[in-house]
Write an enzyme that holds these catalytic residues in place. Structure first.
Site, PDB file in Angstrom:
ATOM      1  N   CYS A   2       0.853  -1.186   0.000  1.00 16.46           N
ATOM      2  CA  CYS A   2       0.000   0.000   0.000  1.00 16.46           C
ATOM      3  C   CYS A   2       0.887   1.231   0.000  1.00 16.46           C
ATOM      4  CB  CYS A   2      -0.857   0.015   1.251  1.00 16.46           C
ATOM      5  SG  CYS A   2      -1.863  -1.448   1.464  1.00 16.46           S
ATOM      6  N   ARG A  27       1.317   1.674  -5.914  1.00 20.77           N
ATOM      7  CA  ARG A  27       1.494   0.709  -4.828  1.00 20.77           C
ATOM      8  C   ARG A  27       0.167   0.049  -4.440  1.00 20.77           C
ATOM      9  NH1 ARG A  27       6.220   1.311  -2.255  1.00 20.77           N
ATOM     10  NH2 ARG A  27       5.395   0.259  -0.418  1.00 20.77           N
ATOM     11  N   TRP A  75      -3.714  -1.602  -1.227  1.00 18.54           N
ATOM     12  CA  TRP A  75      -3.658  -2.823  -2.033  1.00 18.54           C
ATOM     13  C   TRP A  75      -4.063  -3.920  -1.075  1.00 18.54           C
ATOM     14  CZ3 TRP A  75      -3.434  -4.325  -6.876  1.00 18.54           C
ATOM     15  CH2 TRP A  75      -3.166  -5.665  -7.138  1.00 18.54           C
ATOM     16  N   ASN A 101       1.102  -0.028   5.971  1.00 20.65           N
ATOM     17  CA  ASN A 101       1.525  -0.759   4.771  1.00 20.65           C
ATOM     18  C   ASN A 101       2.312  -1.978   5.244  1.00 20.65           C
ATOM     19  OD1 ASN A 101       2.500  -1.703   2.291  1.00 20.65           O
ATOM     20  ND2 ASN A 101       4.345  -0.443   2.501  1.00 20.65           N
ATOM     21  N   GLY A 102       1.876  -3.166   4.847  1.00 13.39           N
ATOM     22  CA  GLY A 102       2.559  -4.384   5.281  1.00 13.39           C
ATOM     23  C   GLY A 102       1.541  -5.447   5.655  1.00 13.39           C
ATOM     24  N   GLU A 481       7.108 -20.307 -20.679  1.00 14.52           N
ATOM     25  CA  GLU A 481       7.060 -18.951 -20.125  1.00 14.52           C
ATOM     26  C   GLU A 481       8.150 -18.063 -20.728  1.00 14.52           C
ATOM     27  OE1 GLU A 481       5.848 -15.618 -17.883  1.00 14.52           O
ATOM     28  OE2 GLU A 481       4.905 -17.371 -18.777  1.00 14.52           O
ATOM     29  N   LYS A 485       7.320 -14.581 -22.699  1.00 12.98           N
ATOM     30  CA  LYS A 485       7.897 -13.298 -22.257  1.00 12.98           C
ATOM     31  C   LYS A 485       8.547 -12.597 -23.443  1.00 12.98           C
ATOM     32  CE  LYS A 485       6.255 -12.334 -19.111  1.00 12.98           C
ATOM     33  NZ  LYS A 485       5.330 -13.326 -18.781  1.00 12.98           N
ATOM     34  N   GLU A 488       5.805 -11.466 -26.119  1.00 13.37           N
ATOM     35  CA  GLU A 488       4.842 -10.406 -25.778  1.00 13.37           C
ATOM     36  C   GLU A 488       5.475  -9.030 -25.667  1.00 13.37           C
ATOM     37  OE1 GLU A 488       2.752 -10.696 -22.031  1.00 13.37           O
ATOM     38  OE2 GLU A 488       4.280 -12.030 -21.241  1.00 13.37           O
ATOM     39  N   HIS A 504      10.221 -34.308 -34.570  1.00  7.34           N
ATOM     40  CA  HIS A 504       9.013 -34.788 -35.265  1.00  7.34           C
ATOM     41  C   HIS A 504       8.428 -33.735 -36.192  1.00  7.34           C
ATOM     42  CE1 HIS A 504       9.109 -38.412 -32.839  1.00  7.34           C
ATOM     43  NE2 HIS A 504       9.295 -37.649 -31.779  1.00  7.34           N
ATOM     44  N   LYS A 603      -3.327  -5.681 -19.444  1.00  6.97           N
ATOM     45  CA  LYS A 603      -2.895  -6.361 -18.215  1.00  6.97           C
ATOM     46  C   LYS A 603      -3.934  -7.375 -17.756  1.00  6.97           C
ATOM     47  CE  LYS A 603      -0.265  -7.262 -14.737  1.00  6.97           C
ATOM     48  NZ  LYS A 603       0.907  -8.093 -15.004  1.00  6.97           N
TER      49      LYS A 603
HETATM   50  C1  AGP Z   1       1.486 -12.507 -19.157  1.00  7.13           C
HETATM   51  O1  AGP Z   1       2.604 -11.733 -19.072  1.00  7.13           O
HETATM   52  C2  AGP Z   1       0.325 -11.833 -19.757  1.00  7.13           C
HETATM   53  N1  AGP Z   1       0.051 -10.613 -19.145  1.00  7.13           N
HETATM   54  C3  AGP Z   1      -0.892 -12.724 -19.911  1.00  7.13           C
HETATM   55  O2  AGP Z   1      -0.534 -13.894 -20.599  1.00  7.13           O
HETATM   56  C4  AGP Z   1      -1.552 -13.130 -18.596  1.00  7.13           C
HETATM   57  O3  AGP Z   1      -0.776 -14.072 -17.933  1.00  7.13           O
HETATM   58  C5  AGP Z   1      -2.929 -13.731 -18.882  1.00  7.13           C
HETATM   59  O4  AGP Z   1      -3.699 -12.780 -19.555  1.00  7.13           O
HETATM   60  C6  AGP Z   1      -3.627 -14.184 -17.606  1.00  7.13           C
HETATM   61  O5  AGP Z   1      -3.877 -13.085 -16.791  1.00  7.13           O
HETATM   62  P1  AGP Z   1      -4.324 -13.323 -15.277  1.00  7.13           P
HETATM   63  O6  AGP Z   1      -3.206 -14.022 -14.567  1.00  7.13           O
HETATM   64  O7  AGP Z   1      -4.564 -11.937 -14.752  1.00  7.13           O
HETATM   65  O8  AGP Z   1      -5.574 -14.135 -15.301  1.00  7.13           O
END
Ligand code: AGP
Length: 608
Positions: A2, A27, A75, A101-102, A481, A485, A488, A504, A603
């Site tokens: 927070c 935060r 938060w 905060n904590g 992953e 990364k 994206e 294959h 996001k």
């Molecule tokens: C990952 O870096 C992306 N932002 C995206 O793949 C994300 O993981 C996915 O949209 C799932 O989001 P969530 O964890 O908020 O459900």
């Protein structure tokens, strides 16, 4: 995580508190509040929602006159975002007010003791315990009361405190959570971070652990827990506000990568008690855990990738059959829900439409749903039967890093707990694995210190068009992953493959100079993966290998090797992902892209 702020001085406090909080919203932003001494009493206004709601409620602070006050932007960790859970929190007669905060780890125990003494609680928060505990020990000496609660409170805290009968003072105390003090001609400040007060002063004191400060409008005085005066020296901050919000990092993604050691520790340590794993929020009896016949792990994107890793961990440790599903498929494929099925939905935001629909689909078929979520009070957190929070704090960059790492920790805790309850792991092994978990934060810190080396390597691949990631077992999950990364945030076409699958078909795409990242952290699969590395090498690939320290044999085959500290084979994902995050970050940075807000992405994906 927070944001707290406090001010005492010649100016009206409320506008300054609101201004400061607006610089701390990175935060936490699910609710906010301020409290100001108006000459006769402490007045407080707080509300659920972004800061602008509070701004409107207080008319920009005008409806809360007074020259001393504290404020908070939240938060949520304990208690969903609501008006009553928002900070500040009063004691019973509104003579003491607190912002925090904590996380107070022993708040439940303290709450029970206080309730037994007749204290009544109006919120679900851990923080309200502090207001009542101060009340319990207060006899007119703020410093003494604060010192007394410090001996009894466990966890992390940065507190801003006001006592009605000491209206010319604002107090603050710090343990583990960040807290700074600002000094200026026009008054003095406390804040969680520099951006909140940079507009007013650049003269800042950084509070150390278990230090207390008393502010009045002329001066600031520091004390230790024994109430002895401390002498501290201010530093002058050079940063501009935008840089300060990122803590001096160029992008939130890098800042959040460096927050991973703390996020992992914050998610792990409150669930380790007396050498055992205690998950109060799981609300499952040992018998119910033994009766689990099957687990569905369902999610999207990076959260789904943690599920791929978790399948190996749950099945390997607890011997429970696990199916891993993309939520967008799970919700329509009419999965089979037999008795004894536990469905686990993983989501950072808790608002991802497909994951939410998968949750409802499972509940529709009478399945118990456990949510693993980072945003407290989000839809998935509210609708799941039980929820385990990943205490990563707010994640601003679209590309997840610290939330991903904390999701892994929750999987490990659940799998190890289930393994112990189901008698699949003996006490010695169990204790060893707990020690391995405890070492992860410092090992992640070590790997983050490697960034220059990885930046140099990444700069050689800014023009790459195709990149491949390969691995076997959990290393395949890590590769998924690493590949996402890179894709994206760098817009480079990248694919992850189970190393044994390459021959294959896909190996036809390997040509001279093609970058192949091979992940080799599983000792029992090491030799097999080496042979797959040889396969791509002979087709001209340039191989970056991620392997355990001590597996030098890889040097003979790979062109570039990043070594990882040793940990338990089930936990390697938490280490191997760090250099892959850094690689993606520096390729994106090198290409001059907006690392935090990559094109075409959001996001939280709240549509199908
Ligand atoms: C990952 O870096 C992306 N932002 C995206 O793949 C994300 O993981 C996915 O949209 C799932 O989001 P969530 O964890 O908020 O459900």
């Amino acid at each position: 995580m927070c944001g707290i702020v406090g001010y005492i001085g010649e100016s009206e406090a409320a506008p300054i508190l609101l201004e400061g909080l607006s610089k701390l919203e990175y935060r936490g932003y699910d609710s906010a509040g301020i409290a100001v001494y108006n000459g006769t009493a402490i007045e407080m206004i707080k509300s659920r929602g972004r800061l602008k709601v509070l701004n409107e409620l207080t008319h920009g602070g005008a409806s809360l006159p007074g020259r001393a006050g504290i404020g908070h932007t939240r938060w949520a960790t304990h208690g969903s975002p609501s008006d009553s859970n928002a900070h500040p929190h009063f004691n019973g007669d509104n003579s003491i007010v607190v912002v925090h905060n904590g996380i107070i780890e022993n708040y439940l125990k303290l709450k029970k003791k206080l309730e037994a003494k007749g204290y009544e609680f109006v919120s679900e928060t851990d923080t309200e315990v502090i207001a009542h505990l101060l009340d319990y020990y207060y006899d007119g000496n703020p410093l003494e009361a604060i010192a007394k609660i410090m001996y009894r409170v466990e966890g992390s805290y940065a507190l801003g405190i006001m006592f009605e009968d000491h209206p010319r003072e604002v107090y603050a105390v710090r343990k583990d959570s960040p807290l700074i003090v600002g000094k200026s001609e026009k008054g003095n400040f406390i804040a969680s971070d520099v951006p909140a007060i940079l507009k007013y002063t650049r003269d800042v004191y950084f509070m150390e652990n278990e230090e207390i400060v008393c502010l009045n409008k002329e001066d600031v005085t520091f004390y230790n827990i024994d109430e002895e005066v401390l002498v501290k020296t201010p530093v002058t901050i050079e940063w501009d506000i935008a840089a300060a919000e990122k803590g001096g990092y160029e992008f939130f993604m890098l800042k959040e990568m460096y927050e991973q050691p703390k996020a992992v520790s914050d998610t792990l340590m409150p669930r380790l008690k007396n050498g055992d794993i205690v998950i109060e929020e799981l609300q499952m009896t040992e018998e119910e855990i033994r009766d689990i016949r099957k687990i569905y792990l369902v999610a999207c994107g990076s959260a789904y990738h943690t599920a791929v890793t978790a399948k190996y961990v749950f099945e390997g440790l607890a011997r429970v059959p696990v199916e891993v599903d993309l939520a967008s498929e799970f919700r329509y494929r009419n999965p089979i829900f037999e008795p004894g099925t536990l469905v686990i939905i993983i989501s950072q935001s808790g608002e991802t439409a497909d994951s939410l629909a998968a949750l409802r689909e499972a509940q529709k078929h009478g399945c118990k749903v456990l949510g693993i979520v980072n945003v407290v009070g989000s839809s998935i957190a509210r609708e799941a039967d039980t929820v385990m929070y990943t205490w990563a704090g707010p994640e601003i960059a679209v590309a997840t890093t610290k939330a991903y790492s904390t999701q892994l920790i929750v999987h490990y805790l659940l799998a190890l707990k289930f393994a112990k309850v189901r008698g699949k792991v003996n006490d010695i092994k169990f204790r060893e694995m707990i020690e391995d978990l405890k070492r992860l934060p410092e090992q992640i810190e070590l790997l983050l210190a490697n960034k220059e080396k990885i930046q140099r390597f990444a700069n050689r691949y800014l023009a790459a068009e195709h990149v491949f990631f390969i691995g076997r077992g959990i290393d395949y999950a890590i590769s998924l992953e690493g590949s996402l990364k890179l894709k994206e945030i760098s817009y480079i076409h990248s694919e992850a493959y189970a190393a044994g699958e390459l021959k294959h078909g896909t190996i036809s795409l390997i040509e001279d100079g093609t970058l192949v990242t091979a992940v080799l952290t599983q000792d029992h699969l090491f030799k097999k993966t080496i042979s797959n590395v040889v396969e791509v090498k002979t087709r001209g690939a340039f191989v970056l290998a991620v392997a355990h320290a001590g597996n030098a044999e890889i040097e003979k085959t790979a062109d570039y090797v990043i070594y990882l500290p040793k940990t338990n084979e089930y936990f390697t994902n938490s280490l191997a992902v760090i250099p892959l995050q850094l690689f993606a970050y520096y390729v994106s940075l090198g290409k001059g892209l907006d690392v935090d807000k990559p094109r075409n992405l959001a996001k939280s994906v709240t549509v199908e």
